[in-house]
Write an enzyme that holds these catalytic residues in place. Structure first.
Site, PDB file in Angstrom:
ATOM      1  N   TYR A  57      34.842  48.695  47.980  1.00  0.00           N
ATOM      2  CA  TYR A  57      34.203  47.390  47.763  1.00  0.00           C
ATOM      3  C   TYR A  57      32.696  47.520  48.018  1.00  0.00           C
ATOM      4  O   TYR A  57      32.231  47.503  49.166  1.00  0.00           O
ATOM      5  CB  TYR A  57      34.789  46.299  48.677  1.00  0.00           C
ATOM      6  CG  TYR A  57      36.259  45.981  48.443  1.00  0.00           C
ATOM      7  CD1 TYR A  57      36.911  46.341  47.272  1.00  0.00           C
ATOM      8  CD2 TYR A  57      37.002  45.276  49.397  1.00  0.00           C
ATOM      9  CE1 TYR A  57      38.253  46.038  47.059  1.00  0.00           C
ATOM     10  CE2 TYR A  57      38.343  44.961  49.189  1.00  0.00           C
ATOM     11  CZ  TYR A  57      38.960  45.352  48.026  1.00  0.00           C
ATOM     12  OH  TYR A  57      40.284  45.049  47.824  1.00  0.00           O
ATOM     13  N   GLN A 170      50.575  46.006  50.112  1.00  0.00           N
ATOM     14  CA  GLN A 170      49.650  44.992  49.596  1.00  0.00           C
ATOM     15  C   GLN A 170      49.841  44.944  48.078  1.00  0.00           C
ATOM     16  O   GLN A 170      49.715  45.962  47.390  1.00  0.00           O
ATOM     17  CB  GLN A 170      48.217  45.395  49.965  1.00  0.00           C
ATOM     18  CG  GLN A 170      47.254  44.247  49.791  1.00  0.00           C
ATOM     19  CD  GLN A 170      45.827  44.545  50.240  1.00  0.00           C
ATOM     20  OE1 GLN A 170      44.889  44.287  49.505  1.00  0.00           O
ATOM     21  NE2 GLN A 170      45.663  45.050  51.450  1.00  0.00           N
ATOM     22  N   GLN A 279      34.912  27.541  51.878  1.00  0.00           N
ATOM     23  CA  GLN A 279      36.160  28.086  51.321  1.00  0.00           C
ATOM     24  C   GLN A 279      37.022  28.682  52.438  1.00  0.00           C
ATOM     25  O   GLN A 279      38.231  28.440  52.494  1.00  0.00           O
ATOM     26  CB  GLN A 279      35.857  29.173  50.276  1.00  0.00           C
ATOM     27  CG  GLN A 279      35.234  28.622  48.996  1.00  0.00           C
ATOM     28  CD  GLN A 279      34.980  29.709  47.947  1.00  0.00           C
ATOM     29  OE1 GLN A 279      35.145  30.903  48.203  1.00  0.00           O
ATOM     30  NE2 GLN A 279      34.563  29.291  46.755  1.00  0.00           N
TER      31      GLN A 279
HETATM   32  N1  LIG Z   1      44.641  45.953  47.077  1.00  0.00           N
HETATM   33  C1  LIG Z   1      44.044  45.584  45.972  1.00  0.00           C
HETATM   34  O1  LIG Z   1      44.029  46.305  44.947  1.00  0.00           O
HETATM   35  C2  LIG Z   1      43.370  44.246  45.934  1.00  0.00           C
HETATM   36  C3  LIG Z   1      43.059  43.642  44.698  1.00  0.00           C
HETATM   37  C4  LIG Z   1      42.488  42.375  44.721  1.00  0.00           C
HETATM   38  C5  LIG Z   1      42.208  41.747  45.919  1.00  0.00           C
HETATM   39  N2  LIG Z   1      42.485  42.372  47.098  1.00  0.00           N
HETATM   40  C6  LIG Z   1      42.179  41.737  48.408  1.00  0.00           C
HETATM   41  O2  LIG Z   1      42.653  40.414  48.412  1.00  0.00           O
HETATM   42  C7  LIG Z   1      41.582  39.504  48.646  1.00  0.00           C
HETATM   43  C8  LIG Z   1      41.838  38.206  47.916  1.00  0.00           C
HETATM   44  O3  LIG Z   1      42.066  38.400  46.521  1.00  0.00           O
HETATM   45  P1  LIG Z   1      41.068  37.840  45.405  1.00  0.00           P
HETATM   46  O4  LIG Z   1      39.740  37.600  45.976  1.00  0.00           O
HETATM   47  O5  LIG Z   1      41.217  38.738  44.227  1.00  0.00           O
HETATM   48  O6  LIG Z   1      41.755  36.473  44.959  1.00  0.00           O
HETATM   49  P2  LIG Z   1      41.974  35.025  45.632  1.00  0.00           P
HETATM   50  O7  LIG Z   1      41.949  35.129  47.089  1.00  0.00           O
HETATM   51  O8  LIG Z   1      43.174  34.499  44.958  1.00  0.00           O
HETATM   52  O9  LIG Z   1      40.719  34.197  45.073  1.00  0.00           O
HETATM   53  C9  LIG Z   1      39.455  34.266  45.662  1.00  0.00           C
HETATM   54  C10 LIG Z   1      38.501  33.353  44.891  1.00  0.00           C
HETATM   55  O10 LIG Z   1      39.030  32.044  44.824  1.00  0.00           O
HETATM   56  C11 LIG Z   1      38.010  31.088  45.019  1.00  0.00           C
HETATM   57  N3  LIG Z   1      38.285  30.353  46.258  1.00  0.00           N
HETATM   58  C12 LIG Z   1      38.764  30.853  47.427  1.00  0.00           C
HETATM   59  N4  LIG Z   1      38.928  29.874  48.328  1.00  0.00           N
HETATM   60  C13 LIG Z   1      38.559  28.733  47.724  1.00  0.00           C
HETATM   61  C14 LIG Z   1      38.504  27.378  48.132  1.00  0.00           C
HETATM   62  N5  LIG Z   1      38.918  27.010  49.353  1.00  0.00           N
HETATM   63  N6  LIG Z   1      38.031  26.451  47.260  1.00  0.00           N
HETATM   64  C15 LIG Z   1      37.634  26.814  46.019  1.00  0.00           C
HETATM   65  N7  LIG Z   1      37.657  28.075  45.567  1.00  0.00           N
HETATM   66  C16 LIG Z   1      38.123  29.033  46.425  1.00  0.00           C
HETATM   67  C17 LIG Z   1      36.705  31.842  45.096  1.00  0.00           C
HETATM   68  O11 LIG Z   1      36.192  31.888  43.772  1.00  0.00           O
HETATM   69  P3  LIG Z   1      34.586  31.839  43.519  1.00  0.00           P
HETATM   70  O12 LIG Z   1      34.133  33.178  44.002  1.00  0.00           O
HETATM   71  O13 LIG Z   1      34.481  31.666  42.035  1.00  0.00           O
HETATM   72  O14 LIG Z   1      34.051  30.705  44.320  1.00  0.00           O
HETATM   73  C18 LIG Z   1      37.159  33.214  45.582  1.00  0.00           C
HETATM   74  O15 LIG Z   1      36.276  34.247  45.194  1.00  0.00           O
HETATM   75  C19 LIG Z   1      40.318  40.270  48.213  1.00  0.00           C
HETATM   76  O16 LIG Z   1      39.137  39.781  48.803  1.00  0.00           O
HETATM   77  C20 LIG Z   1      40.677  41.665  48.687  1.00  0.00           C
HETATM   78  O17 LIG Z   1      40.463  41.775  50.083  1.00  0.00           O
HETATM   79  C21 LIG Z   1      43.080  43.603  47.118  1.00  0.00           C
END
Ligand SMILES: NC(=O)c1ccc[n+]([C@@H]2O[C@H](COP(=O)([O-])OP(=O)(O)OC[C@H]3O[C@@H](n4cnc5c(N)ncnc54)[C@H](OP(=O)(O)O)[C@@H]3O)[C@@H](O)[C@H]2O)c1
Length: 319
Positions: A57, A170, A279
């Site tokens: 990251y 994960q 958020q």
């Molecule tokens: N192992 C892997 O391959 C892998 C892959 C993906 C993710 N991950 C991990 O999982 C974590 C979470 O996944 P993700 O970031 O892909 O998806 P997520 O948690 O489903 O979505 C995060 C996004 O949703 C929006 N959001 C979050 N909270 C909010 C709220 N309270 N109100 C309004 N919008 C909100 C934001 O969008 P905006 O930025 O547009 O505001 C944020 O960037 C990552 O940070 C990472 O640590 C791991």
């Protein structure tokens, strides 16, 4: 916030974790270092004790930011990071771990995870035994406390478990993405492993803020998320219009409903990504939401109206 056990590791974590892919900046747009640090600290102050990051990251930037944000409270935080699929040979794992320890300004990582299985993205298909040998040695040296894997299917999880005590998987898991249920989830349950759900709000879609014609800024990888694109996007938007009144009737946000659904499953945690403190506070509050059996059934039906249209490919993005 009630703490739960992370697999058989003896480590206690909050049901909602914070994800810090955003803090790395790369593959996102408009991320501000000061805001993400505040977001991390707000999550911690609201009771989230576990934080997920990865060496890839922002090439260590997310790990740096996480360390800064957790200054003074590291001993009360659970830090989870990952080694990428280009560093799975024995010596590469050891070196990657040393780099992460330095970036994270700590002398131990609570959960060290294989980010993608060997052979991903055209990288070398290192034998699982070699990678797990390195993880086992890192445990013996006290540099990591527990071992996790990510994006592994059942077969890969079984293979890794032969060589090391894997405590968590994960995977992408949300109301709109449930491949893991038909694959590795049963193995996790049978073996006391935790499921750490990533993208639990479908990368923001499940907050309801992205309409059918949303276009991401250049550099935001979410334009390649299959749920944001046809043919799935039409089913997603129809499902969102059914989910919105359910959240409204409960007096919670749609994103909170999505997180509450994930953590209502046994041994399942939600890694919620956030770019600002508003958020993270809203996401942390989802840990206290209870869903009845009837609500779970209704949500399940709505969820299937999207997941019935998914193909066999478990990867969320077209890349
Ligand atoms: N192992 C892997 O391959 C892998 C892959 C993906 C993710 N991950 C991990 O999982 C974590 C979470 O996944 P993700 O970031 O892909 O998806 P997520 O948690 O489903 O979505 C995060 C996004 O949703 C929006 N959001 C979050 N909270 C909010 C709220 N309270 N109100 C309004 N919008 C909100 C934001 O969008 P905006 O930025 O547009 O505001 C944020 O960037 C990552 O940070 C990472 O640590 C791991």
């Amino acid at each position: 916030m009630d703490m739960r056990s992370l697999g058989n590791s003896g480590i206690k974590i909050s049901p909602i974790l914070m994800g810090t892919w955003q803090a790395g900046k790369t593959m996102w747009s408009g991320i501000d270092d000061a805001e993400t640090q505040k977001a991390i600290r707000a999550a911690f102050d609201a009771g989230i004790n576990a934080f997920d990051t990865a060496e890839v990251y922002g090439n260590g930037h997310s790990e740096h930011i996480l360390a800064k944000a957790l200054t003074g409270v590291r001993d009360r935080a659970v830090i989870m990071t990952k080694v990428f699929s280009n560093h799975l040979k024995y010596d590469q794992v050891i070196k990657a771990c040393e780099r992460s320890l330095k970036n994270l300004q700590t002398d131990y990582i609570d959960l060290y995870q294989v980010h993608w299985p060997p052979g991903s993205f055209g990288h070398a298909a290192v034998p699982m035994q070699e990678t797990m040998q390195a993880f086992g040695d890192l445990i013996k040296q006290g540099k990591i406390r527990a071992i996790g894997v990510s994006n592994f299917n059942r077969q890969q999880l079984e293979a890794a478990s032969q060589f090391a005590a894997v405590v968590s998987l994960q995977s992408p898991y949300s109301l709109f993405w449930r491949h893991v249920e038909e694959d590795a989830a049963a193995f996790c349950r049978e073996n006391g492993m935790s499921l750490l759900a990533y993208s639990p709000m479908a990368q923001g879609l499940l907050t309801g803020k992205f309409g059918p014609n949303h276009r991401f800024e250049k550099g935001d990888h979410r334009s390649s998320n299959r749920l944001f694109n046809p043919p799935l996007s039409q089913h997603v938007q129809a499902a969102l219009s059914l989910l919105k009144p359910i959240a409204a009737a409960k007096g919670i946000s749609l994103g909170q409903l999505a997180l509450a659904w994930v953590i209502s499953h046994p041994d399942t945690f939600a890694i919620a990504g956030a770019r600002n403190p508003q958020q993270s506070l809203q996401n942390a509050a989802a840990a206290d939401i209870l869903l009845s059996a009837e609500e779970m059934q209704t949500l399940d039906q709505i969820s299937v109206s999207v997941t019935a249209h998914l193909d066999e490919n478990p990867v969320l993005w077209k890349w």
